[in-house]
Design a protein around this motif. Structure first.
Motif, PDB file in Angstrom:
ATOM      1  N   TYR A  84     -17.752  13.966  12.217  1.00 22.55           N
ATOM      2  CA  TYR A  84     -16.397  13.794  11.694  1.00 22.55           C
ATOM      3  C   TYR A  84     -15.760  12.497  12.184  1.00 22.55           C
ATOM      4  N   SER A  85     -16.020  12.123  13.404  1.00 23.26           N
ATOM      5  CA  SER A  85     -15.470  10.870  13.925  1.00 23.26           C
ATOM      6  C   SER A  85     -16.063   9.672  13.203  1.00 23.26           C
ATOM      7  N   LEU A  86     -17.331   9.719  12.909  1.00 24.28           N
ATOM      8  CA  LEU A  86     -17.962   8.623  12.178  1.00 24.28           C
ATOM      9  C   LEU A  86     -17.384   8.513  10.767  1.00 24.28           C
ATOM     10  N   GLY A  87     -17.219   9.638  10.090  1.00 27.59           N
ATOM     11  CA  GLY A  87     -16.617   9.620   8.759  1.00 27.59           C
ATOM     12  C   GLY A  87     -15.187   9.106   8.783  1.00 27.59           C
ATOM     13  N   LEU A  88     -14.411   9.541   9.748  1.00 32.00           N
ATOM     14  CA  LEU A  88     -13.030   9.079   9.880  1.00 32.00           C
ATOM     15  C   LEU A  88     -12.983   7.592  10.217  1.00 32.00           C
TER      16      LEU A  88
ATOM     17  N   THR B  72      -8.668  -5.828  22.729  1.00 31.69           N
ATOM     18  CA  THR B  72      -8.259  -5.594  24.115  1.00 31.69           C
ATOM     19  C   THR B  72      -8.784  -4.253  24.628  1.00 31.69           C
ATOM     20  N   ALA B  73      -8.616  -3.210  23.819  1.00 29.84           N
ATOM     21  CA  ALA B  73      -9.098  -1.888  24.236  1.00 29.84           C
ATOM     22  C   ALA B  73     -10.615  -1.878  24.398  1.00 29.84           C
ATOM     23  N   GLY B  74     -11.324  -2.515  23.481  1.00 31.09           N
ATOM     24  CA  GLY B  74     -12.781  -2.572  23.579  1.00 31.09           C
ATOM     25  C   GLY B  74     -13.248  -3.356  24.785  1.00 31.09           C
ATOM     26  N   ALA B  75     -12.598  -4.492  25.058  1.00 34.70           N
ATOM     27  CA  ALA B  75     -12.984  -5.315  26.216  1.00 34.70           C
ATOM     28  C   ALA B  75     -12.689  -4.590  27.526  1.00 34.70           C
ATOM     29  N   GLN B  76     -11.542  -3.942  27.610  1.00 40.07           N
ATOM     30  CA  GLN B  76     -11.211  -3.193  28.825  1.00 40.07           C
ATOM     31  C   GLN B  76     -12.205  -2.062  29.065  1.00 40.07           C
ATOM     32  N   SER B  77     -12.513  -1.332  28.028  1.00 38.92           N
ATOM     33  CA  SER B  77     -13.445  -0.217  28.167  1.00 38.92           C
ATOM     34  C   SER B  77     -14.852  -0.714  28.524  1.00 38.92           C
ATOM     35  N   LEU B  78     -15.261  -1.802  27.898  1.00 37.63           N
ATOM     36  CA  LEU B  78     -16.592  -2.349  28.171  1.00 37.63           C
ATOM     37  C   LEU B  78     -16.688  -2.856  29.616  1.00 37.63           C
ATOM     38  N   LEU B  79     -15.667  -3.557  30.067  1.00 33.67           N
ATOM     39  CA  LEU B  79     -15.664  -4.030  31.459  1.00 33.67           C
ATOM     40  C   LEU B  79     -15.620  -2.865  32.437  1.00 33.67           C
ATOM     41  N   LYS B  80     -14.861  -1.840  32.104  1.00 36.29           N
ATOM     42  CA  LYS B  80     -14.777  -0.656  32.958  1.00 36.29           C
ATOM     43  C   LYS B  80     -16.125   0.064  33.028  1.00 36.29           C
TER      44      LYS B  80
ATOM     45  N   GLY C 247     -19.094  -6.984   7.591  1.00 35.32           N
ATOM     46  CA  GLY C 247     -18.125  -6.552   8.599  1.00 35.32           C
ATOM     47  C   GLY C 247     -18.380  -5.135   9.060  1.00 35.32           C
ATOM     48  N   LEU C 248     -18.790  -4.282   8.137  1.00 35.37           N
ATOM     49  CA  LEU C 248     -19.079  -2.893   8.491  1.00 35.37           C
ATOM     50  C   LEU C 248     -20.275  -2.799   9.424  1.00 35.37           C
ATOM     51  N   TRP C 249     -21.373  -3.482   9.073  1.00 37.39           N
ATOM     52  CA  TRP C 249     -22.592  -3.366   9.863  1.00 37.39           C
ATOM     53  C   TRP C 249     -22.517  -4.081  11.204  1.00 37.39           C
ATOM     54  N   PHE C 250     -21.805  -5.220  11.256  1.00 36.39           N
ATOM     55  CA  PHE C 250     -21.805  -6.021  12.478  1.00 36.39           C
ATOM     56  C   PHE C 250     -20.560  -5.846  13.336  1.00 36.39           C
ATOM     57  N   LEU C 251     -19.487  -5.301  12.785  1.00 37.29           N
ATOM     58  CA  LEU C 251     -18.264  -5.111  13.573  1.00 37.29           C
ATOM     59  C   LEU C 251     -17.803  -3.655  13.591  1.00 37.29           C
TER      60      LEU C 251
ATOM     61  N   LEU D 268     -19.159   3.431  16.780  1.00 39.31           N
ATOM     62  CA  LEU D 268     -20.169   4.183  17.530  1.00 39.31           C
ATOM     63  C   LEU D 268     -19.942   4.103  19.035  1.00 39.31           C
ATOM     64  N   TYR D 269     -19.493   2.953  19.506  1.00 37.05           N
ATOM     65  CA  TYR D 269     -19.192   2.802  20.939  1.00 37.05           C
ATOM     66  C   TYR D 269     -18.093   3.777  21.346  1.00 37.05           C
ATOM     67  N   TRP D 270     -16.986   3.794  20.593  1.00 36.02           N
ATOM     68  CA  TRP D 270     -15.874   4.669  20.962  1.00 36.02           C
ATOM     69  C   TRP D 270     -16.215   6.142  20.773  1.00 36.02           C
ATOM     70  N   ILE D 271     -16.977   6.463  19.745  1.00 35.27           N
ATOM     71  CA  ILE D 271     -17.386   7.858  19.538  1.00 35.27           C
ATOM     72  C   ILE D 271     -18.238   8.326  20.710  1.00 35.27           C
ATOM     73  N   THR D 272     -19.142   7.467  21.174  1.00 36.90           N
ATOM     74  CA  THR D 272     -19.980   7.822  22.322  1.00 36.90           C
ATOM     75  C   THR D 272     -19.151   7.998  23.581  1.00 36.90           C
ATOM     76  N   ILE D 273     -18.213   7.105  23.823  1.00 36.05           N
ATOM     77  CA  ILE D 273     -17.355   7.200  25.010  1.00 36.05           C
ATOM     78  C   ILE D 273     -16.579   8.515  25.015  1.00 36.05           C
ATOM     79  N   TYR D 274     -15.905   8.821  23.900  1.00 34.93           N
ATOM     80  CA  TYR D 274     -15.096  10.038  23.853  1.00 34.93           C
ATOM     81  C   TYR D 274     -15.942  11.301  23.765  1.00 34.93           C
ATOM     82  N   SER D 275     -17.120  11.199  23.174  1.00 37.41           N
ATOM     83  CA  SER D 275     -18.010  12.356  23.133  1.00 37.41           C
ATOM     84  C   SER D 275     -18.456  12.740  24.543  1.00 37.41           C
ATOM     85  N   GLU D 276     -18.803  11.741  25.351  1.00 38.40           N
ATOM     86  CA  GLU D 276     -19.203  12.028  26.731  1.00 38.40           C
ATOM     87  C   GLU D 276     -18.024  12.523  27.560  1.00 38.40           C
TER      88      GLU D 276
END
Length: 140
Positions: free
Chosen positions: A79-83, A127-135, A42-46, A52-60
């Motif tokens: 820090y975001s990855l650790g959290l 829902t949040a992931g799908a909305q962000s990905l579609l956006k 679950g950790l590696w595949f989900l 990493l997707y959300w960290i990249t989005i908010y980092s940019e």
């Protein structure tokens, strides 16, 4: 495998039969959560790709190139990855607690509200992931 210590053979067979029925024949649909390496898979595949997707989005968004806070980009990532890993671990432990391996028929199962709460969390994350990905894909 459980160990049964008994001096009476009939008691031993009865206990063995009950345990086999409980543990092997009546598996629940969510029993995969308690299997070996379920946390790791679950950790590696989900968990990690989602984090990493959300960290990249908010980092940019917050620390873009040219901003005066761009130097905090690497610290934010670490820090975001650790959290994120801590949150994943807590949610996975909560998932294992809310969906136990077996429930005795004599006990009252009070975990339904926790299952609904976990379902709401997972639905919100999807829902949040799908909305962000579609956006992101559509460029809106």
């Amino acid at each position: 495998m459980a160990l049964i210590k008994a001096s009476d053979l009939s008691f031993f067979r009865a206990a063995q039969k009950i345990m086999e029925e409980r543990f092997f024949q009546k598996k629940k649909w969510f029993s995969f959560v308690h299997e070996k390496f379920a946390y790791d898979a679950g950790l590696w595949f989900l968990g990690l790709p989602y984090a990493l997707y959300w960290i990249t989005i908010y980092s940019e968004k917050w620390f873009s190139t040219g901003s005066k806070f761009h130097s905090f980009n690497i610290a934010f990532f670490i820090y975001s990855l650790g959290l994120s890993l801590l949150v994943y671990r807590a949610l996975f432990s909560y998932l294992k607690w809310a969906f136990p391996v077996n429930i005795l028929s004599e006990n009252k199962d009070t975990a339904m509200r926790h299952r609904i709460f976990l379902g709401a969390i997972v639905l919100g994350l999807i829902t949040a992931g799908a909305q962000s990905l579609l956006k992101t894909i559509s460029g809106l």
